[in-house]
Design a protein around this motif. Structure first.
Motif, PDB file in Angstrom:
ATOM      1  N   PHE A  77      43.026  38.774  33.473  1.00 33.59           N
ATOM      2  CA  PHE A  77      43.754  38.688  34.737  1.00 33.59           C
ATOM      3  C   PHE A  77      44.689  39.873  34.958  1.00 33.59           C
ATOM      4  O   PHE A  77      45.169  40.082  36.061  1.00 33.59           O
ATOM      5  N   VAL A 127      44.141  42.193  37.940  1.00 34.79           N
ATOM      6  CA  VAL A 127      44.482  41.583  39.225  1.00 34.79           C
ATOM      7  C   VAL A 127      45.976  41.716  39.487  1.00 34.79           C
ATOM      8  O   VAL A 127      46.409  42.059  40.588  1.00 34.79           O
ATOM      9  N   GLY A 155      35.620  38.785  34.723  1.00 35.80           N
ATOM     10  CA  GLY A 155      36.765  38.034  35.211  1.00 35.80           C
ATOM     11  C   GLY A 155      37.605  37.355  34.161  1.00 35.80           C
ATOM     12  O   GLY A 155      38.408  36.473  34.474  1.00 35.80           O
ATOM     13  N   THR A 156      37.465  37.727  32.892  1.00 34.11           N
ATOM     14  CA  THR A 156      38.227  37.059  31.845  1.00 34.11           C
ATOM     15  C   THR A 156      39.642  37.620  31.692  1.00 34.11           C
ATOM     16  O   THR A 156      40.509  36.965  31.121  1.00 34.11           O
ATOM     17  N   ASP A 190      40.141  40.056  43.192  1.00 35.02           N
ATOM     18  CA  ASP A 190      39.479  39.272  42.157  1.00 35.02           C
ATOM     19  C   ASP A 190      39.236  40.145  40.936  1.00 35.02           C
ATOM     20  O   ASP A 190      39.081  41.369  41.055  1.00 35.02           O
ATOM     21  N   PRO A 191      39.160  39.534  39.753  1.00 33.18           N
ATOM     22  CA  PRO A 191      38.948  40.334  38.537  1.00 33.18           C
ATOM     23  C   PRO A 191      37.621  41.078  38.579  1.00 33.18           C
ATOM     24  O   PRO A 191      36.627  40.575  39.121  1.00 33.18           O
ATOM     25  N   LEU A 219      38.451  47.206  39.721  1.00 33.08           N
ATOM     26  CA  LEU A 219      38.726  46.092  40.627  1.00 33.08           C
ATOM     27  C   LEU A 219      38.515  46.522  42.071  1.00 33.08           C
ATOM     28  O   LEU A 219      38.978  47.581  42.496  1.00 33.08           O
ATOM     29  N   SER A 251      39.815  32.622  41.357  1.00 36.68           N
ATOM     30  CA  SER A 251      39.725  33.648  40.325  1.00 36.68           C
ATOM     31  C   SER A 251      40.736  34.777  40.461  1.00 36.68           C
ATOM     32  O   SER A 251      40.851  35.595  39.547  1.00 36.68           O
ATOM     33  N   GLY A 252      41.466  34.841  41.583  1.00 35.94           N
ATOM     34  CA  GLY A 252      42.305  36.007  41.775  1.00 35.94           C
ATOM     35  C   GLY A 252      43.608  35.739  42.495  1.00 35.94           C
ATOM     36  O   GLY A 252      44.183  34.648  42.422  1.00 35.94           O
TER      37      GLY A 252
END
Length: 292
Positions: free
Chosen positions: A134, A137, A131-132, A126-127, A212, A163-164
């Motif tokens: 990618f 990842v 998490g904005t 997952d980020p 990460l 999210s990932g």
């Protein structure tokens, strides 16, 4: 069998306007492909009887008293007891559960009859932080793939629809979870050591410092991962979608790239990239020997 969807026009995904009927229709159509990845595995349902914006929302593992007799099931030993869990063995089962408000399906990494012997190993990526972006990842998935290939293991990749990405390794179910998880943890630590500024195995978020997290916690008895082609309870009805490795170079790629509105266009243009995954079941002992 004809299963009537109760209140089929109820909105389940408000942003996209997808209804309960749309959800049931999706699972009816995807069943021939999805069943490859859920067969013989006890399933955990994430139910949203009034859609993703409604309440209640709950996890259900056990077979309910009102389930019809044709719903397949299996006994699963837990730490404290034995429970009866459903198994998806038909399109009708998927549609029935959709009518019950089940949006998300989770399955273990082992099959009924040998639930202590995984036939999958998963890295959950997952980020970091907000998490904005990618890109970390994708970088992590590529690093994991290379590390696995270096010890002779073929791996597969999938968007989670949330999210990932998941990187999955098909196994021959000859080793128990302790050995598989130990190997996965060792691999994660080696990858993090090679990329100390990018990746970490620190479970505590305050120790990650923007890196990460290489998560291997799902590799344990009765732990689960989202099933390939399961819808996620997120805006737009995104889908956990198997990818080919070269798709990681797609600039439009994101964890929710595919949803119930466009997945069949994708599958009309290419076969499922995981179609041959069970033809590549591998022995973990060989990889462990090569990593020493």
């Amino acid at each position: 069998m004809t299963i009537t969807i109760d209140k089929a026009d109820k909105i389940f995904f408000p942003e996209a306007g997808f209804t309960k009927g749309d959800l049931a229709n999706y699972y009816r159509r995807i069943a021939p492909i999805m069943q490859r990845y859920v067969a013989e595995r006890p399933v955990t349902l994430h139910r949203f009887p009034d859609g993703i914006a409604g309440t209640p929302q709950f996890i259900q593992k056990t077979v309910a008293d009102h389930y019809p007799d044709w719903i397949a099931h299996v006994r699963v030993a837990t730490e404290d007891d034995t429970i009866i869990q459903p198994v998806i063995d038909s399109a009708d089962t998927l549609v029935y559960f959709a009518d019950q408000g089940a949006i998300v399906f989770h399955v273990p990494l082992a099959r009924a009859g040998a639930l202590d012997k995984p036939d999958r190993l998963i890295f959950d990526l997952d980020p970091p932080d907000d998490g904005t972006d990618f890109a970390p990842v994708v970088a992590a998935a590529r690093a994991v793939r290379k590390a696995l290939a270096d010890v002779g293991l073929v791996s597969y990749v999938m968007t989670t629809g949330s999210s990932g990405l998941h990187v999955a390794v098909p196994l021959d179910a000859s080793a128990g979870f302790d050995r598989v998880r130990g190997f996965a943890q060792d691999m994660a630590e080696a990858i993090a050591a090679d990329h100390p500024d990018d990746f970490t195995t620190a479970h505590a978020k305050d120790k990650r410092r923007g890196r990460l997290y290489l998560d291997v916690a799902r590799n344990a008895v009765n732990q689960t991962g989202v099933a390939p082609y399961s819808v996620r309870a997120k805006p737009g009805a995104p889908i956990a979608t198997p990818l080919a490795w070269d798709e990681l170079g797609d600039t439009d790629l994101g964890p929710r790239r595919w949803h119930i509105g466009n997945i069949f266009r994708r599958l009309g243009q290419r076969d499922c990239p995981w179609a041959a995954i069970d033809n590549h079941r591998q022995r973990i002992d060989k990889a462990i020997a090569q990593s020493v």
